[in-house]
Design a protein around this motif. Structure first.
Motif, PDB file in Angstrom:
ATOM      1  N   GLN A 142       0.732  -1.096  -0.107  1.00 65.97           N
ATOM      2  CA  GLN A 142       0.561  -0.250   0.680  1.00 65.97           C
ATOM      3  C   GLN A 142       1.051   1.624   0.025  1.00 65.97           C
ATOM      4  N   VAL A 143       1.789   1.544   0.814  1.00 63.23           N
ATOM      5  CA  VAL A 143       3.131   2.609   0.770  1.00 63.23           C
ATOM      6  C   VAL A 143       3.193   2.934  -0.302  1.00 63.23           C
ATOM      7  N   ASN A 144       3.871   2.079  -1.589  1.00 65.42           N
ATOM      8  CA  ASN A 144       4.634   2.715  -2.261  1.00 65.42           C
ATOM      9  C   ASN A 144       3.240   3.194  -3.796  1.00 65.42           C
ATOM     10  N   PRO A 145       1.727   2.985  -3.876  1.00 71.20           N
ATOM     11  CA  PRO A 145       1.129   3.456  -4.938  1.00 71.20           C
ATOM     12  C   PRO A 145       0.077   4.484  -3.654  1.00 71.20           C
ATOM     13  N   HIS A 146       0.659   4.666  -2.043  1.00 72.49           N
ATOM     14  CA  HIS A 146       0.004   5.755  -2.026  1.00 72.49           C
ATOM     15  C   HIS A 146       0.851   7.020  -1.583  1.00 72.49           C
ATOM     16  N   PHE A 147       2.038   6.490  -2.011  1.00 66.51           N
ATOM     17  CA  PHE A 147       3.179   8.094  -2.137  1.00 66.51           C
ATOM     18  C   PHE A 147       2.850   8.159  -3.651  1.00 66.51           C
ATOM     19  N   LEU A 148       3.644   7.081  -4.100  1.00 66.68           N
ATOM     20  CA  LEU A 148       3.231   7.814  -5.573  1.00 66.68           C
ATOM     21  C   LEU A 148       2.237   8.699  -6.070  1.00 66.68           C
ATOM     22  N   PHE A 149       0.916   8.528  -5.660  1.00 64.71           N
ATOM     23  CA  PHE A 149      -0.978   8.826  -6.026  1.00 64.71           C
ATOM     24  C   PHE A 149      -0.460   9.973  -5.412  1.00 64.71           C
ATOM     25  N   ASN A 150       0.333  11.110  -3.826  1.00 58.04           N
ATOM     26  CA  ASN A 150       0.398  11.933  -4.242  1.00 58.04           C
ATOM     27  C   ASN A 150       1.488  12.432  -4.094  1.00 58.04           C
ATOM     28  N   SER A 151       2.819  12.477  -4.895  1.00 56.18           N
ATOM     29  CA  SER A 151       3.249  12.895  -5.554  1.00 56.18           C
ATOM     30  C   SER A 151       3.169  13.678  -7.151  1.00 56.18           C
ATOM     31  N   ILE A 152       2.366  13.072  -7.559  1.00 53.36           N
ATOM     32  CA  ILE A 152       1.663  12.850  -9.124  1.00 53.36           C
ATOM     33  C   ILE A 152       0.667  13.974  -8.773  1.00 53.36           C
ATOM     34  N   ASN A 153      -0.290  14.124  -8.049  1.00 49.50           N
ATOM     35  CA  ASN A 153      -0.880  14.946  -7.918  1.00 49.50           C
ATOM     36  C   ASN A 153       0.038  16.512  -8.022  1.00 49.50           C
ATOM     37  N   ASN A 154       1.166  16.036  -6.698  1.00 52.82           N
ATOM     38  CA  ASN A 154       1.818  17.492  -6.845  1.00 52.82           C
ATOM     39  C   ASN A 154       2.568  18.194  -7.719  1.00 52.82           C
ATOM     40  N   VAL A 155       2.605  17.262  -8.765  1.00 46.36           N
ATOM     41  CA  VAL A 155       3.699  17.373  -9.885  1.00 46.36           C
ATOM     42  C   VAL A 155       2.780  17.827 -10.984  1.00 46.36           C
ATOM     43  N   ARG A 156       1.575  17.401 -11.298  1.00 48.99           N
ATOM     44  CA  ARG A 156       0.597  17.454 -12.121  1.00 48.99           C
ATOM     45  C   ARG A 156       0.305  18.943 -11.383  1.00 48.99           C
ATOM     46  N   GLY A 157      -0.024  19.266 -10.040  1.00 48.48           N
ATOM     47  CA  GLY A 157      -0.332  21.459  -9.838  1.00 48.48           C
ATOM     48  C   GLY A 157       0.749  21.817 -10.340  1.00 48.48           C
ATOM     49  N   SER A 166       9.150  21.668 -11.703  1.00 48.58           N
ATOM     50  CA  SER A 166       8.060  20.358 -12.421  1.00 48.58           C
ATOM     51  C   SER A 166       9.458  19.080 -12.973  1.00 48.58           C
ATOM     52  N   GLN A 167      10.355  19.439 -13.741  1.00 46.93           N
ATOM     53  CA  GLN A 167      11.201  18.662 -14.272  1.00 46.93           C
ATOM     54  C   GLN A 167      11.926  18.217 -13.088  1.00 46.93           C
ATOM     55  N   GLU A 168      12.509  19.388 -11.691  1.00 49.69           N
ATOM     56  CA  GLU A 168      13.551  18.481 -10.922  1.00 49.69           C
ATOM     57  C   GLU A 168      12.492  17.796 -10.367  1.00 49.69           C
ATOM     58  N   MET A 169      11.434  17.851 -10.317  1.00 50.14           N
ATOM     59  CA  MET A 169      10.364  17.268  -8.753  1.00 50.14           C
ATOM     60  C   MET A 169      10.121  15.764  -9.689  1.00 50.14           C
ATOM     61  N   ILE A 170      10.178  15.617 -10.720  1.00 48.66           N
ATOM     62  CA  ILE A 170      10.228  14.610 -11.125  1.00 48.66           C
ATOM     63  C   ILE A 170      11.792  13.639 -11.521  1.00 48.66           C
ATOM     64  N   SER A 171      12.621  14.652 -10.932  1.00 52.94           N
ATOM     65  CA  SER A 171      13.957  13.711 -11.241  1.00 52.94           C
ATOM     66  C   SER A 171      13.830  13.414 -10.129  1.00 52.94           C
ATOM     67  N   LYS A 172      13.500  13.998  -8.742  1.00 56.20           N
ATOM     68  CA  LYS A 172      14.020  13.380  -7.568  1.00 56.20           C
ATOM     69  C   LYS A 172      12.673  12.132  -7.161  1.00 56.20           C
ATOM     70  N   LEU A 173      11.484  12.784  -7.289  1.00 53.70           N
ATOM     71  CA  LEU A 173      10.397  11.291  -7.169  1.00 53.70           C
ATOM     72  C   LEU A 173      11.350  10.556  -8.325  1.00 53.70           C
ATOM     73  N   SER A 174      11.910  10.029  -9.268  1.00 55.67           N
ATOM     74  CA  SER A 174      12.141   8.457  -9.587  1.00 55.67           C
ATOM     75  C   SER A 174      12.512   8.286  -8.756  1.00 55.67           C
ATOM     76  N   GLU A 175      14.000   9.080  -8.240  1.00 55.27           N
ATOM     77  CA  GLU A 175      14.605   9.096  -7.472  1.00 55.27           C
ATOM     78  C   GLU A 175      14.226   7.980  -5.912  1.00 55.27           C
ATOM     79  N   MET A 176      13.328   8.256  -5.015  1.00 56.67           N
ATOM     80  CA  MET A 176      12.927   8.059  -4.241  1.00 56.67           C
ATOM     81  C   MET A 176      11.871   7.059  -4.548  1.00 56.67           C
ATOM     82  N   LEU A 177      11.402   6.368  -5.850  1.00 53.63           N
ATOM     83  CA  LEU A 177      10.053   5.808  -6.139  1.00 53.63           C
ATOM     84  C   LEU A 177      11.710   4.497  -6.168  1.00 53.63           C
ATOM     85  N   GLU A 178      12.699   4.733  -6.891  1.00 54.14           N
ATOM     86  CA  GLU A 178      13.963   3.737  -6.630  1.00 54.14           C
ATOM     87  C   GLU A 178      14.081   2.439  -4.954  1.00 54.14           C
TER      88      GLU A 178
END
Length: 321
Positions: A142-157, A166-178
């Motif tokens: 449950q943790v990863n989908p929950h975290f991913l959903f919130n992060s994608i919403n933040n990137v979209r906004g 937004s691009q910097e945020m996506i790079s950080k998000l990629s590292e965190m998801l890994e």
């Protein structure tokens, strides 16, 4: 002559003991193969009664046969198969045999019951361990989908406001998801690794909230290698940022404190704001934390979320042993 008599007495005492062993061994084999100790229905009772009196009869017969052989050898008279004819003598011997077999039966059933209880206990432990592992895997999933959903919403906004951020945020998000997916298969990681995830999340959040988010931490260095459930601090930080700081126009502070004593690790996340839970909130992150702590540590761990002096404080206690 007395020595010879004593030798015979010892010999036939041993022979009588062997007779008992033979009778009870056959009795045990019959019980094992024909009695269902878990059900013990009417049929089992009938079989048990038959086996009990059969064992008594066999033991009595073997014992009397031993006595007859002894008398024949000692008195040097012809061997005659003649059992006790005296009523009182027969009753005395039969009663002794009955009592001995009865006591043996009680001992057998007691041992059997203890063995079965231990087997059932081990089965329950294995079943509980399997169930616990399945529940933990579900919670970790449950943790990863929950975290991913919130992060994608933040990137979209943020994309509507600042493409570069937004691009910097996506790079950080990629590292965190890994990192998140790599730790999803384990039940515990060192505190220092979890803190790396927290630092990345704070950096990610500051891209969006900038100066509105202030972060401070106070960590006991002796606790850095203590194992904790992965993503547990990150979820608290995320909850504080999303439901606390993000809703304040002027922003606020998230403070992480980790301390320990000889028995427990104490994790505290405090944030500016009020304890408000939206009606449409599933509180998935908080429920996940509670359930994982319960499964991993039972009643020895605790999780508390409360409002204290104009701020929200989440407190976790994890046993060290």
């Amino acid at each position: 002559m007395d020595g010879f008599s004593s030798s015979f007495q010892y010999y036939f005492a041993i022979t009588g003991g062997l007779a008992g062993i033979i009778a009870t061994s056959l009795y045990r084999i019959y019980l094992k193969n024909n009695i269902d100790f878990e059900v013990f229905d009417k049929q089992s009772i009938v079989r048990f009664t038959f086996a009990f009196f059969g064992c008594c009869g066999l033991y009595y017969s073997l014992s009397e046969l031993t006595n007859i052989i002894y008398d024949s050898i000692w008195t040097k008279t012809p061997f005659e198969l003649e059992f006790i004819s005296d009523h009182d003598g027969f009753f005395e011997v039969a009663t002794s045999v009955f009592v001995m077999i009865f006591l043996w039966t009680i001992a057998y059933f007691t041992i059997k019951f203890i063995i079965e209880q231990n087997k059932n206990h081990l089965k329950n432990l294995e079943l509980n361990a399997t169930l616990r592992e399945a529940q933990l895997n579900t919670l970790k999933g449950q943790v990863n989908p929950h975290f991913l959903f919130n992060s994608i919403n933040n990137v979209r906004g943020l994309m509507l406001e600042d493409v570069g951020k937004s691009q910097e945020m996506i790079s950080k998000l990629s590292e965190m998801l890994e990192y998140a997916f790599a730790k999803n298969t384990v039940d515990a990681i060192p505190l220092c690794e979890e803190l790396e995830m927290v630092e990345n999340y704070i950096a990610l959040s500051k891209i969006q909230m900038e100066e509105r988010l202030q972060y401070v931490e106070k960590i006991n260095e002796e606790a850095l290698q203590i194992p904790i459930p992965p993503m547990i601090i990150q979820l608290l930080i995320e909850n504080a940022a999303k439901h606390g700081i993000a809703n304040l126009k002027e922003g606020g502070t998230i403070a992480l404190k980790v301390a320990k004593d000889d028995e427990n690790l104490f994790i505290t996340v405090a944030n500016t704001g009020e304890l408000k839970i939206a009606k449409d909130s599933t509180q998935l992150g908080l429920k996940n934390i509670r359930q994982r702590l319960r499964l991993l540590y039972g009643q020895r761990a605790s999780f508390l979320l409360q409002e204290i002096e104009g701020g929200v404080v989440a407190s976790i206690k994890i046993p060290l042993e």
